[in-house]
Design an enzyme around this catalytic site. Structure first.
Site, PDB file in Angstrom:
ATOM      1  N   TRP A   9      29.641  12.467 -40.844  1.00 42.77           N
ATOM      2  CA  TRP A   9      29.734  11.835 -42.162  1.00 42.77           C
ATOM      3  C   TRP A   9      28.897  10.555 -42.198  1.00 42.77           C
ATOM      4  CZ3 TRP A   9      31.725   7.053 -43.750  1.00 42.77           C
ATOM      5  CH2 TRP A   9      31.870   6.891 -45.135  1.00 42.77           C
ATOM      6  N   HIS A  10      28.827   9.865 -41.049  1.00 42.46           N
ATOM      7  CA  HIS A  10      28.102   8.589 -41.028  1.00 42.46           C
ATOM      8  C   HIS A  10      26.590   8.777 -41.120  1.00 42.46           C
ATOM      9  CE1 HIS A  10      31.984   7.009 -39.667  1.00 42.46           C
ATOM     10  NE2 HIS A  10      31.542   5.846 -40.101  1.00 42.46           N
ATOM     11  N   GLY A  11      26.103   9.924 -40.725  1.00 44.67           N
ATOM     12  CA  GLY A  11      24.659  10.131 -40.801  1.00 44.67           C
ATOM     13  C   GLY A  11      24.274  11.492 -40.276  1.00 44.67           C
TER      14      GLY A  11
END
Lengths: 365, 472
Positions: free
Chosen positions: B317-319
C-alpha cells in the site's frame, strides 16, 4: 485505545479570543515587516535595478537575479546563453552592437530556461536585438528539462506577477542577503560590477595545457559527461521554447549563434556517434526560422582559426573573453551567417573537420 | 497544495476559515463552501485529476445507496473491486507490467501514469465506508455530506484514514459551523507544532539521509548508521508533522480527526509500535483485512499467516515496489516473533526491548527509503561495516556534506544540526503533540511560541538554492 482526541481544557472565551487575535496579528505583522524590508532592499533586483546599495551578482544564483535584471534594466541588445558567454561585458555588447547591452547568461542553461528569460525580457522591453547563444545539450530531454545541478527554479520570479512573490519576500535566505547588503557584510561570493556581472575569466587560464589536462583521448566525453542527444526531443524543445518567442516579436532582430566549441568537442561527437544528430539539429533550426525575416543564424562552429587553437580555451567548451568579443562582433555583423546557399557547405565543412580531428595526436603533441 | 506552502498558509486556510464561518448561519452553504475549498485544494496540484476524485466519490456514493437499500455481497465486491481497480491502474499497473516482463522476458509498454495525490487514502476511506454500509454500521443519504467526508482537505492527501462514523456526526452539527475559540486556539497551536516538525526539524535530517543513501557504497559503518538514523527521524517528523498540521487545521473547523502518531519510537515491541505509528492505517488493516482473514481465531499458524499477509499488503500500500513489500514482510515477521516470544512469559528488560525495537524499525526503514532492493542491500552492508577500511569516515563524510546541511543561512555552520538534536530530544523526552494540545492553554508563553514559530517556519518554506556546479 481512544483514537479520538478529547476536548482541550476550556479557557475563558474572551481571553482566548484575544490570544488568538494577538498571536495572529503578531505573526502577520512580523511577516509583513520582513516582506517590506526584502522588497525595499530587493537583493535580486526583482522590482528595480539596485540603486540604494551596490548591486550584488551572486556567483551561483543567476537564476534568481537574471529575471529581475532582464525586466528592470535598460538595454538595446540582450545576450542570452550558458556559462560560455559569461565573460562578456555589457559595454562590449553595447560598443559593438550599438546602444546599451545586457548579459543575461546562466550556467548550464537549457532551452526551457532560455525561453523563460526571453519571455521575462519581452514582458517589459522590446529590445532591438537579442543574441541567443544556443547549446545542443540545452535542447536535449523534455521541453521543460533543466540541469540536475541547477537547483529548484524560482519560477515565481519569471512571471512578473508580484502576487506570487511570497517565496522571495518571505524567505529567510533572502532576508539574510538583504541584511548583509544593508550592513555592508561582504562575507559571501558575489560581484558588484554591473558591467560584467558574471565574469569569471580572471580566475582561469586559457591555454592548450588546460584543455588537455585530464582528457582521455579514447573517451573525450569522460571529463564533462554529456548524455546522448535525441533529435526529436531537441526539435520539440526548440519548437516549444524558442520558436514562439522569435515569431512573436518581429520587431526585434534575433541572432541565433552556434558557439565556437573547441574542435575537441566535435571529436567527442564523432567518438559517440553524435555528429549526425547535431548537424541535423542545426539544419532543423535553419529550416524552422528561414521564413522569419527577423531571425539570423550565425554559425561559428566551423571557424577553424578559433576552434583549432586550443589556447583560446580553458576546457573543451569555454573560450576566452577575446573569443566572446569576437562572437558578439560576428553576431552584430554580417559575418558567418547561415544562408540557404551555404548551408550544405557549412555542414560538409564541419563534418570534415570533426572527422579529421585526431584525439590521440592532440594529447601526444 | 501542500500544508507547508505559502499558498496554503497565507491565503487558502485563512480564506477558507473566513468563508466557512461567515456562512455559519446557513450550515448547508458553509458545508458546501468547505467541500468546494477542498476540491480547490486538490485541484491546485493538477486540475486533470479532479474528475477522477469526483467520479470516485459519485460511484462509491451510488453503490453505498444501493447497499443501504439492500445488502448485497456481489455489489459490495464490485464496489471494492472498482476502488482497487482504480488504485491498481494508477499505482500498481506499471509495477505489475514490469514484473511480468521480467518473468517473461518481454518489453511491455508501461502506462507511466502520474500517481494522483492521496489516491491511496481516499480509496481506503471509501472501501471502509462501503464495508460499513454493507454491515449496517453506516449510512449517509446526502451526497454533499458524503463528498465532504471524502474530500475534507485536512485529511485528503496524507490521512488520517477516516471512519465515516467518527466524522459525519461532526459535519452534521450546526454548532460546528460557528467559530469556537477553544478549537481555533488549540488548532492553531497544533498547526504550529506540525509546521515546526516538518519545516524546521524533518527538513534538517533530509540532507543527511539523502547524502547517506546516495553514497551508501562508500560509507563506513558509523556514517551509515548516522544516515539511517537521520532517515528514521526524518520520516517520523515529516509524517507526524504533516499529520499535526492536518489535525490542527481540522480542529480550527471544529472537526476532531483521529490521532495518527503517539510517540512510536518509544515503543518496546513491534506490536506497540503499530499501535503508535500511523494508527489509522493499522486500524484499517486490522478491521478490513486482518480480522476478515480470520485474525487470531484459527490457531497460531493461521494467525502468523494472517499477520504476514496483512503486512505484505500494508507494505505494498505504501508504494509499488518490492522494497515496500520487503519492508512490510519484515514488520509482519517481527510481529509473529513478538507474538511467539510473548507466549513464553519471559519479557525482556525494558531498555533492551526498547533498543531492539528501535534498531529493528530503523533498519527496516532502509527498505522503505532505498530506491531499489540493490540499494537497500548496499546500505545494509554499509551498516554491517562491509565497506571496509577504505570507506568514508564519519568526520570526512559529514565534512563533505556540510555545505548541503540546511542550517538557516546566516547562522554558524555548527548550528546546522541543532534542530536535529532538538528533534531527538522531542522524540524521546518531551510530551508529544497529542498531550501538548490536550493540555493547551492560551497563555502568554504559548502565544509567544506560536507567534515566533509561524513566521520562522514560513520564512523557511523557500530557500535560495544555489547552482551547485559553479566553477564558472
Amino acid at each position: 485505545m481512544n483514537d479520538t482526541a478529547p476536548s482541550p481544557l476550556p479557557a475563558p472565551a474572551p481571553a482566548a479570543r484575544r490570544w488568538f487575535a494577538a498571536v495572529l496579528a503578531a505573526a502577520v505583522a512580523t511577516l509583513i515587516a520582513i516582506g517590506a524590508f526584502n522588497a525595499w532592499v530587493d537583493p535580486f533586483q526583482q522590482y528595480r535595478i539596485a540603486g540604494r546599495h551596490p548591486p550584488r551578482y551572486y556567483a551561483s544564483l543567476h537564476r534568481f537575479v537574471v529575471p529581475g535584471i532582464v525586466r528592470n534594466a535598460t538595454y538595446d541588445t540582450l545576450l542570452t546563453g550558458s556559462s560560455i558567454v559569461e565573460n562578456t561585458r555589457n559595454s562590449t555588447i553595447g560598443g559593438i552592437c550599438g546602444g546599451v547591452g545586457l548579459n543575461a547568461a546562466m550556467p548550464a542553461l537549457t532551452a526551457y530556461e532560455q525561453g523563460l528569460v526571453l519571455r521575462a525580457a519581452f514582458a517589459t522591453h522590446a529590445p532591438k536585438r537579442v543574441i541567443a547563444v544556443v547549446d545542443f545539450t540545452g535542447f536535449n530531454g523534455a521541453p521543460d528539462a533543466r540541469h540536475p545541478l541547477a537547483g529548484p527554479l524560482p519560477a515565481y520570479l519569471y512571471d512578473g506577477n508580484p502576487l506570487n512573490d511570497a517565496p522571495y519576500l518571505l524567505s529567510w535566505s533572502v532576508l539574510v542577503k538583504s541584511w548583509r547588503i544593508v550592513t555592508g557584510d561582504t562575507s559571501e561570493r558575489f560581484r558588484s560590477d554591473a558591467d560584467a556581472p558574471w565574469w569569471w575569466a580572471d580566475g582561469k587560464r586559457f591555454a592548450r595545457t588546460e584543455v588537455v589536462r585530464g582528457l582521455d583521448p579514447r573517451d573525450l566525453n569522460r571529463q564533462f559527461p554529456q548524455a546522448p542527444l535525441d533529435l526529436e526531443q531537441m526539435k520539440q524543445s526548440f519548437d516549444r521554447n524558442i520558436l514562439p518567442v522569435l515569431a512573436a516579436h518581429p520587431g526585434t532582430e534575433f541572432d541565433i549563434v552556434w558557439p565556437p566549441y573547441s574542435i575537441v568537442v566535435w571529436g567527442d561527437y564523432v567518438q559517440r556517434g553524435q555528429l549526425d544528430v547535431t548537424l541535423a539539429f542545426k539544419r532543423f533550426v535553419f529550416e524552422a526560422t528561414r521564413n522569419l525575416p527577423n531571425v539570423r543564424i550565425v554559425d561559428l562552429q566551423p571557424v577553424a582559426a578559433i576552434t583549432h587553437d586550443l589556447d583560446n580555451y580553458t576546457d573543451l567548451y569555454h573560450f576566452s573573453p577575446s573569443v566572446n568579443e569576437w562572437l558578439i562582433r560576428a553576431a552584430c555583423s554580417d559575418a558567418h551567417r547561415v544562408r540557404s546557399d551555404n548551408l550544405d557547405a557549412l555542414d560538409r565543412q564541419m563534418r570534415d573537420q570533426a572527422r579529421a580531428f585526431d584525439p590521440a595526436g592532440l594529447v601526444a603533441r | 497544495m501542500l500544508f507547508n506552502s505559502y499558498d496554503y498558509l497565507l491565503w487558502f486556510l485563512p480564506a477558507t476559515l473566513l468563508v466557512f464561518f461567515a456562512l455559519g448561519a446557513r450550515p448547508r452553504l458553509a458545508q458546501a463552501s468547505l467541500t468546494l475549498a477542498s476540491l480547490v485544494f486538490y485541484g491546485w496540484w493538477d486540475l486533470r485529476y479532479l474528475p477522477l476524485i469526483l467520479g470516485s466519490i459519485a460511484v462509491n456514493f451510488a453503490i453505498a445507496r444501493a447497499l443501504q437499500r439492500r445488502a448485497s455481497r456481489p455489489l459490495l465486491a464490485t464496489g471494492i473491486a472498482l476502488n482497487l481497480g482504480l488504485l491498481g491502474i494508477f499505482k500498481y499497473a506499471d509495477f505489475f507490467l514490469a514484473n511480468v516482463a521480467r518473468l517473461t522476458g518481454s518489453s511491455p509498454q508501461l502506462l507511466q501514469l502520474v500517481l494522483p495525490l492521496g489516491i491511496s487514502f481516499f480509496t481506503f476511506t471509501q472501501i471502509a465506508y462501503l464495508v460499513d454500509v454493507h454491515r449496517r454500521r453506516a449510512q449517509e443519504p446526502a451526497f454533499g455530506n458524503y463528498a465532504l467526508f471524502v474530500t475534507f482537505f485536512p485529511h485528503l492527501l496524507a490521512g488520517p484514514i477516516l471512519h465515516h462514523s467518527e466524522m459525519m456526526p461532526q459535519f452534521a452539527l450546526r454548532s460546528n459551523k460557528r467559530p469556537q475559540t477553544a478549537n481555533l486556539t488549540s488548532g492553531l497551536f497544533l498547526l504550529a507544532i506540525g509546521l515546526v516538525k516538518k519545516v524546521l526539524i524533518a527538513d534538517t535530517f533530509a540532507p543527511i539521509a539523502d547524502a547517506g543513501f546516495g553514497a551508501a557504497a562508500t560509507l563506513s559503518a558509523p556514517a551509515a548508521w548516522i544516515a539511517v538514523l537521520a532517515y528514521t527521524m526524518q520520516i517520523y517528523f515529516d509524517f507526524s508533522g504533516y499529520t499535526d498540521m492536518a489535525l490542527g487545521a481540522a480542529r480550527m473547523f471544529n472537526i476532531r480527526m483521529p490521532i495518527n502518531f503517539d510517540s512510536p519510537y518509544r515503543s518496546t515491541d513491534i506490536r506497540e509500535f503499530w499501535h503508535r505509528w500511523h494508527i489509522t492505517l493499522s486500524r484499517f488493516l486490522r478491521e478490513y483485512l486482518y480480522i476478515p482473514l480470520g485474525g487470531n481465531r484459527h490457531g497460531e499458524a493461521r494467525t502468523a499467516a494472517n499477520l504476514l499477509a496483512t503486512f505484505l499488503l500494508g507494505g505494498l500500500w505504501h508504494g509499488a515496489a518490492w522494497t515496500f513489500v520487503v519492508w512490510g514482510a519484515l514488520h509482519g515477521l517481527a510481529l509473529v516473533v513478538v507474538r511467539l516470544w510473548s507466549r513464553r512469559g519471559m519479557p525482556l528488560p525494558r531498555p533492551l526491548a526498547w533498543a531492539l525495537t528501535f534498531v529493528f524499525v530503523a533498519v527496516a526503514w532502509v527498505f522503505f527509503r532505498a530506491a531499489s532492493f540493490g540499494d537497500a542491500m548496499t546500505m545494509l552492508r554499509a551498516l554491517a561495516g562491509a565497506n571496509g577500511a577504505a570507506s568514508t569516515s564519519v568526520a570526512a563524510w559529514l565534512g563533505g556534506i556540510a555545505g548541503s546541511l540546511s542550517a538557516a543561512e546566516g547562522f554558524p555552520r555548527a548550528l546546522a544540526l541543532a534542530p536535529a538534536v532538538a528533534g531527538l530530544l522531542v522524540v524521546f523526552m518531551r510530551e508529544n503533540s497529542n498531550a501538548m494540545v490536550e493540555s493547551f492553554r492560551p497563555t502568554l508563553r504559548n502565544g509567544v511560541l506560536v507567534a515566533l514559530a509561524l513566521p520562522a517556519c514560513v520564512l523557511q518554506l523557500a530557500r535560495v538554492t544555489p547552482f551547485l556546479y559553479f566553477n564558472f
